[in-house]
Each structure stands twice: as structure tokens, then as C-alpha cells.
Design a protein around this motif. Sequence first.
Motif, PDB file in Angstrom:
ATOM      1  N   PRO A 198      -3.038   0.571  -6.993  1.00 51.78           N
ATOM      2  CA  PRO A 198      -2.002   1.369  -6.333  1.00 51.78           C
ATOM      3  C   PRO A 198      -0.584   1.011  -6.730  1.00 51.78           C
ATOM      4  N   THR A 199      -0.314  -0.246  -7.116  1.00 48.72           N
ATOM      5  CA  THR A 199       1.060  -0.664  -7.366  1.00 48.72           C
ATOM      6  C   THR A 199       1.298  -1.098  -8.802  1.00 48.72           C
TER       7      THR A 199
ATOM      8  N   MET B 264       0.830  -1.190   0.000  1.00 53.91           N
ATOM      9  CA  MET B 264       0.000   0.000   0.000  1.00 53.91           C
ATOM     10  C   MET B 264       0.879   1.259   0.000  1.00 53.91           C
ATOM     11  N   LYS B 265       0.315   2.378  -0.473  1.00 60.06           N
ATOM     12  CA  LYS B 265       1.084   3.587  -0.567  1.00 60.06           C
ATOM     13  C   LYS B 265       0.812   4.528   0.607  1.00 60.06           C
ATOM     14  N   LYS B 266       0.296   4.006   1.711  1.00 53.91           N
ATOM     15  CA  LYS B 266       0.094   4.806   2.903  1.00 53.91           C
ATOM     16  C   LYS B 266       1.403   4.777   3.676  1.00 53.91           C
TER      17      LYS B 266
ATOM     18  N   ASP C 208      -6.136  12.418  -9.674  1.00 57.71           N
ATOM     19  CA  ASP C 208      -5.043  11.552  -9.225  1.00 57.71           C
ATOM     20  C   ASP C 208      -3.730  12.348  -9.163  1.00 57.71           C
ATOM     21  N   LYS C 209      -3.333  12.710  -7.944  1.00 61.39           N
ATOM     22  CA  LYS C 209      -2.063  13.396  -7.722  1.00 61.39           C
ATOM     23  C   LYS C 209      -1.113  12.572  -6.860  1.00 61.39           C
ATOM     24  N   ASN C 210      -1.523  11.352  -6.525  1.00 58.27           N
ATOM     25  CA  ASN C 210      -0.748  10.571  -5.555  1.00 58.27           C
ATOM     26  C   ASN C 210      -0.388   9.171  -6.017  1.00 58.27           C
ATOM     27  N   TYR C 211      -0.935   8.703  -7.115  1.00 59.24           N
ATOM     28  CA  TYR C 211      -0.609   7.366  -7.612  1.00 59.24           C
ATOM     29  C   TYR C 211       0.129   7.522  -8.938  1.00 59.24           C
ATOM     30  N   GLU C 212      -0.588   7.539 -10.075  1.00 63.73           N
ATOM     31  CA  GLU C 212       0.088   7.838 -11.350  1.00 63.73           C
ATOM     32  C   GLU C 212       0.423   9.323 -11.480  1.00 63.73           C
TER      33      GLU C 212
ATOM     34  N   SER D 150      -4.572   8.787   4.147  1.00 66.28           N
ATOM     35  CA  SER D 150      -3.535   8.966   3.129  1.00 66.28           C
ATOM     36  C   SER D 150      -3.454  10.434   2.720  1.00 66.28           C
ATOM     37  N   GLN D 151      -2.377  10.773   2.034  1.00 70.11           N
ATOM     38  CA  GLN D 151      -2.241  12.131   1.518  1.00 70.11           C
ATOM     39  C   GLN D 151      -3.333  12.437   0.507  1.00 70.11           C
TER      40      GLN D 151
END
Length: 597
Positions: free
Chosen positions: A81-82, A1-3, A64-68, A235-236
Motif C-alpha cells: 500500500p505505501t 494504511m490508505k483507509k 487497481d484503481k486506488n493504490y498505484e 475501503s474505497q
Amino acid sequence: MKKLFLFTVLAQLAHAQAPSGYYSSANGLTGAPLKTALSNIITSGHQDKGYGGLWTAYQTTDIDKNYENDGSILDIYSERPTSSDPYNYTPGGNQCGTYSTEGNCYNREHIVPQSFFNEASPMKNDIHFIRATDGKVNGMRSNYPFGKVGSTSFTSQNGSKLGSSSSSGFSGTVFEPIDEFKGDVARMVFYFVTRYQSQLSSFSSGNMLGGSAFPGLQTWELNVLLAWHTQDPVSQAEINRNNASYTFQGNRNPFIDNPNYVNQIWGSQTPTNDTQAPTAVTNLSIPAKTSSSISLTWNASTDNVAVTSYDVHMNGSLKSNVSSTSTIVTGLNPSTTYSFYVKAKDAAGNVSANSSTVSATTNAGTTNPNPTNCVNETFENIPTSSASSYTTKTWTNGGIAWTATDSRSDQTISNKAITVRNSSLKSSSFSNGITSLTVTTQLKFSGSNGTFNVLVNGVNVGIIPYSTTATTTTISNINVSGNVVVSLVNNSSSNRVAIDNLNWTCSAGTAKQSIVSTDYSETKELQVYPNPITNQEIFVKGETENINKAVIYNLQGKEMQTIDQPFRSGKSIKLRNLQQGIYVLKLDETSLKFLIK
């Protein structure tokens, strides 16, 4: 996860985003009084911008500013997410409308269904719990409550699921988002039952809402959401959305600003009130292996509240902890036997009994008679063309004939490079096989980050990412011997991507043979989804209308199933109870690899 931040750090960071004194009237309160104070705070200043206003809001709240970070719509029902998303939506466009499959359009998903409150305003228009999501998945979610799925009846392309509940206290149909967004969903529901607590007695429960201001939720649903809130911290992306929603609508989600409010109002799922361990993991299996890795899959465990993760043990010692029901163990030695078992864990820290143990021996290392690159394409011999002319270009170097369709030759990375648009770069047949491939890519002109598919004899063996920065990527353990045709296929219809310094190492006779060893022509629009396959049904995205024959092979090349005119009545193929493992679906002359869990 990206947290990536600790829960307490996030809480402090998020709280700092609210205006000074915004929550001062809630200081020192707990339980129902705190919930009432927060309700008063977030009701004051709330501006109803109407149902149509949501489309405008999404252009700042749901980007989407936090994944792609590609400016597309951040859809919690399709975001991966990955890895690369299965499809993307452009803000202001792609709005539903009608839909028949995933990827058609996005619409307005009420996390708390609007039928519960008879589509009344301001609830119908409240940006804090209405997300921009794929229309098809939104429709499948329907009005069902959120919970842990046991038996699955539908799975979206990012793994969100619909099916029978395995959550304690409810046995009906539930919807379960992926782990990355479970906390997001929980905090949106907590916002709703706080903002509208005085009206809950007039709403329908939908097996979800409570009939009174406190606690505001049915006990079983509250337990699920408390576990998800703990499992998946703020998350952000949530912080960004809360700030943008405040700018648009004039109020905030307090449970994003201060996650501790959740426990201060409802308590938490802790070891003191949850002592029941999850059930043991079943059907642990090994669907694939290489000389340095072993893939594991298993069936989900169940729990009275929620399973949060799985401990993977190798040779009796803890190897990793994962939130999904599959993993790839890497860094292993060739020709070595390893044993594995898995334990399930819940949010309270209860641990299940061991699963059964499975063992496998990694493949033998590939013996390479030529330790240097046996194919080395620098693109210095590519034909020249006018600067903006996209054509099919062919050239020969080192005994390989290359073909680049919809391409131009005026761009550079190291020196000359071939730039492909809605197309591919393909080699002629090469007799010495391939063990690994290395290539440098760079996005030219405008566009967004993306990936190429790398195909060997029509079978997808990996992906190559690209961005505005020149990036060199290696795909290892391809290990196909004999005659090979290698293709790099652009997954975007518009991005213009330069390719340079493409080389690969050759294989020896000990490498595995290519699957179904014929020459293939790839059709880049065809794609299996979801992958891994569930429910013994393959869906194929792309132009399938004219496909005459589908054949399924196992990795040993054995024909498992043949279907004539496979898509005459739809976009899917029913399987004949294939076991877990990796298979190849050959559609006329195109081959696609898929995994059955």
C-alpha cells in the motif's frame, strides 16, 4: 494504511451504493434473524456465471484503481500500500497456468477454500469471496484458516504470512494477510457464511466454518475476524469491487454496504468482552540510524484476539502509533541521544506492559564544504539522435563522464533531457562523495507510474518516483564520501522516462565511508526479497545462474559470510545466524542492501 475515512462515514457512503430498498426487508432485525434476512436478499438475484467467468469478472472487479491506479490486477497478497509492488499482473494475461515462484502468474483464490464444499457450484464460482491473487502465495495459503501468525514459516513479498497460530483457541497453522486487507478478508468470509448459511451443515469446517446457520463460524475464527473487521474499516477499493461484482453477478456483499450489520449479527470485540492485554513487545532494537532518524524493529506481540497496533514512545512520551513491527523515527537532531520503548494494543483498547528500553545517539551532521550543488547535470551536452532511436549515449560535463544505455535525446522537461527505457544513467567515478541527490523525472509516451533505483557504488540508497507530471525528488542523508559512482536504474522494461536537472551535494571527510569501496556495475534485474529478511534466508530475483560468488558484509565493511556458486541449487542463500541490522550482499560486481529484522 490508505483507509482514509472514518468508519461511520464509510458505512454511510457504502450503504448509499446499494439500490434503493435493497436491504429493506432486513430493517429492524438483529442477530440470527438479521443474518437470515440478508441471506435471502443476497441469494435472490445471484447469477452463477461459471468458474471460467471469474477471469472475465476480474477485468472489472479486481483492477487497481486506488493504490498505484495503474490498471493492473489488485492482488491482496502482493499489493504494497505505501511502496512499489514487487510485481504486477495484466488483466486478461498472466493467468495460471503453472508457477514456481512469486510473480509467475495469478489465479483464483477462494478465501473460503473450495475443498470445504467439494468444489460445488455456485460456491466455486462466487466472485464475492474469490480474489485474483498470485499463484505461489495462493498455493502457500492452501486451505488454512485465517488467524494471527506467531512463528512464521513463509512470508510473501508484501508481508502476508503463513505459520503457527497465536490466536486464542487455535494452535494449528494459519494464514495472515497484511493489515491493509484484514478487514477485506473478514467481510468476504462473513458474506460466505451468510449467503450459504443453509448449507453450512454439509460443508467441512476446515477449523474455520461452523456447522450451523448461526453463528456460522467457529468461535476462535469469529473472534479473529471481528477484530480484523474493526481494525481495518471498509475501503474505497472494497466499495468499487462490490459495485462491479453486483454488475457482474447480480448480488452484493451486505457487510461492505453496511459494516454495522457485522456487530448487529455477531456483536463486536469490545472492552466489555475482552479484558486481556497483549504480551509485552520483545527484542526491540535499532538496526540503523542517520543524523536525523533512528530505525526501530521488534518482535510481534501476541493477544487472545489480535494485536491491532503499537505505541512508540520516545524519551517517555508517545511519538507515534503504527500497525507494523518496525518504524523509522524522523526529524531528530544530530549527535543527540534518544530512548525508546513500545507498547502493544488490541482492538478492545487493552495495552501491554512496556517493552525494554533501547537508546541510540544519532550520527553527527555532515559538514559540507560546498553548500551549493557540486555536481549539476542539465543534459544540455547530450548527443543528438533521430527521434525514435534508442542507443547508448556518452558525454562529459563538469569533469564527469555520463553513460545512458537504451536512451534517446529528443525529449524535454526544462530544456533538453535524457530519456531512458530498459536501461540506466550512470556517472563515472567522482572523488568528492555525495550527501544528497535531486533530480526531475517525467514519464513520456504511454506506460504507468513507477520508480528508479538510485545506486551509489552499487548500493541502493533510495528510489525516485516518476509519472506523467514532471516531478522533482530529493534523496537526503546519503552521506557517502570518497570516490562514488552514481546510477539511476529504470525498474521498468518498457516505460520511457525523461531525466533532467540532476544534481548532488558533496560530502566532507566526516561523512560515512562507502561500503566495500570498489566500482560496481549494476544489474537491474537482481533484487532481494522479501526485504526485510526473515527466517535467515535471502531470496534473489533475477538472472542468478552465472553468479560465481556471494559475499555478505556489515555496514562497517566486515566480511560476514562467503558462498561460492551461491545459486547452483536454487534462488536463495542460507544465512549463518546474522543479528538484526543492515547488511550488503555482493553478487560478483553487484551489491544489494538488505535488512534483517
